[in-house]
Design an enzyme around this catalytic site. Structure first.
Site, PDB file in Angstrom:
ATOM      1  N   LYS A 281      -3.248   0.835 -23.747  1.00  0.00           N
ATOM      2  CA  LYS A 281      -3.079   1.319 -22.610  1.00  0.00           C
ATOM      3  C   LYS A 281      -3.669   0.124 -21.502  1.00  0.00           C
ATOM      4  O   LYS A 281      -3.163  -0.228 -20.765  1.00  0.00           O
ATOM      5  CB  LYS A 281      -3.278   2.575 -22.100  1.00  0.00           C
ATOM      6  CG  LYS A 281      -2.589   3.830 -22.582  1.00  0.00           C
ATOM      7  CD  LYS A 281      -3.062   5.463 -22.577  1.00  0.00           C
ATOM      8  CE  LYS A 281      -2.285   6.248 -23.130  1.00  0.00           C
ATOM      9  NZ  LYS A 281      -2.948   7.665 -22.953  1.00  0.00           N
TER      10      LYS A 281
ATOM     11  N   GLN B 115      -7.812  10.945 -21.984  1.00  0.00           N
ATOM     12  CA  GLN B 115      -7.174  10.896 -23.194  1.00  0.00           C
ATOM     13  C   GLN B 115      -7.277  12.049 -23.976  1.00  0.00           C
ATOM     14  O   GLN B 115      -8.478  12.720 -24.233  1.00  0.00           O
ATOM     15  CB  GLN B 115      -7.855   9.616 -24.090  1.00  0.00           C
ATOM     16  CG  GLN B 115      -7.161   9.503 -25.334  1.00  0.00           C
ATOM     17  CD  GLN B 115      -5.716   9.082 -25.205  1.00  0.00           C
ATOM     18  OE1 GLN B 115      -5.280   8.191 -24.380  1.00  0.00           O
ATOM     19  NE2 GLN B 115      -4.668   9.710 -26.177  1.00  0.00           N
TER      20      GLN B 115
ATOM     21  N   ASP C   6      -1.429  10.882 -15.115  1.00  0.00           N
ATOM     22  CA  ASP C   6      -0.635  11.425 -15.926  1.00  0.00           C
ATOM     23  C   ASP C   6       0.485  12.441 -15.547  1.00  0.00           C
ATOM     24  O   ASP C   6       1.549  12.728 -16.336  1.00  0.00           O
ATOM     25  CB  ASP C   6      -1.460  12.215 -17.273  1.00  0.00           C
ATOM     26  CG  ASP C   6      -1.647  11.346 -18.362  1.00  0.00           C
ATOM     27  OD1 ASP C   6      -0.925  10.510 -18.660  1.00  0.00           O
ATOM     28  OD2 ASP C   6      -2.790  11.430 -19.010  1.00  0.00           O
TER      29      ASP C   6
END
Length: 279
Positions: free
Chosen positions: A56, A100, A123
């Site tokens: 990422k 994460q 997200d």
């Protein structure tokens, strides 16, 4: 139609999107005098999570985004993780925050995610962003879950007509199934969501113009479930034993790819389909 013409190339489409993001990042910097900033919070030393974070941040940096890695030991308390998130909320260099997952077992993941500012919820998992995604009219969400967004991107950029079509989504997770169903419905598809309690899933799938499989079961969807001309998006990535491979396994999706591509007009491979679009 040849097999190669049926494949939806996620790698190619992902590269196109990254170039667009790079242009957007340059414009952001020109407009606001700073690069867009992304912070990634990683708690613990899980190798898979470390690999995801590296991927990422590498992609973000290549697109001209300022990245901040916030590494914390697995023994960090929930209060310490929340404090780190709150500090990032207040940091003017940061415009998006990723925590994460999974977090260590002693941590309430939902409580940590709710601490992320809605405007920085990269997200798209916050209740407000999720609610905006599902509502008709009103403001768009600040962000949507990346895998769901990737599925819809693959369909739209491959010229697949969604409006008026019957779409079946296998799986109802907050990460993929539920948001992708909402996004397809927003685009005027008639959507059915199947899950572990659904009766006669094969019959339901056989009526679909678009199938999105996201249930985490290797090759669960059989080829004869797919009606001729249907489009298949396979979100699954599962390791199955294979002695012919150096690592002793191979990766397959939730769909029996070889059998399904006989009837499908378009289909995503695994790997190389949905995965690259989710970074």
């Amino acid at each position: 139609m040849g097999d190669s013409e049926k494949l939806i190339d996620g790698k190619k489409l992902a590269l196109e999107v990254r170039e667009e993001v790079k242009v957007g990042a340059l414009q952001f910097e020109a407009d606001y005098g700073q690069k867009p900033g992304l912070a990634v919070v990683l708690v613990g030393e899980r190798r898979d999570s470390q690999s995801y974070v590296r991927t990422k941040t590498k992609a973000a940096k290549e697109a001209g985004i300022f990245c901040m890695d916030v590494g914390m030991p697995a023994t960090s308390s929930q209060e310490e993780i929340v404090a780190a998130v709150r500090a990032l909320n207040a940091d003017e260099r940061i415009h998006g925050i990723l925590v994460q997952l999974p977090l260590p077992e002693h941590v309430d993941e939902a409580a940590v995610l709710e601490e992320i500012s809605v405007a920085k919820d990269a997200d798209g998992f916050s209740a407000l962003n999720f609610g905006k995604l599902c509502m008709r009219g009103g403001e768009d969400p600040w962000a949507v879950p990346c895998t769901a967004a990737g599925c819809v991107l693959l369909l739209e950029r491959s010229g697949v007509e969604i409006s008026g079509k019957k779409a079946v989504v296998l799986g109802r997770s907050n990460i993929v199934g539920t948001p992708v169903a909402a996004m397809l419905q927003t685009r005027d598809a008639t959507v059915t969501v199947c899950h572990s309690r659904t009766k006669d899933i094969a019959k339901v799938v056989a009526d679909a113009d678009v199938v999105v499989a996201a249930i985490g079961k290797p090759e669960y969807v059989k080829g004869d479930w797919i009606k001729p001309g249907a489009v298949v998006v396979d979100v699954g990535i599962n390791a199955v034993p294979d002695d012919t491979k150096k690592k002793g396994y191979r990766l397959v999706g939730d769909v029996d790819f070889e059998a399904a591509k006989v009837n499908a007009s378009k289909i995503t491979p695994v790997p190389g389909g949905v995965g690259p679009t989710t970074v």
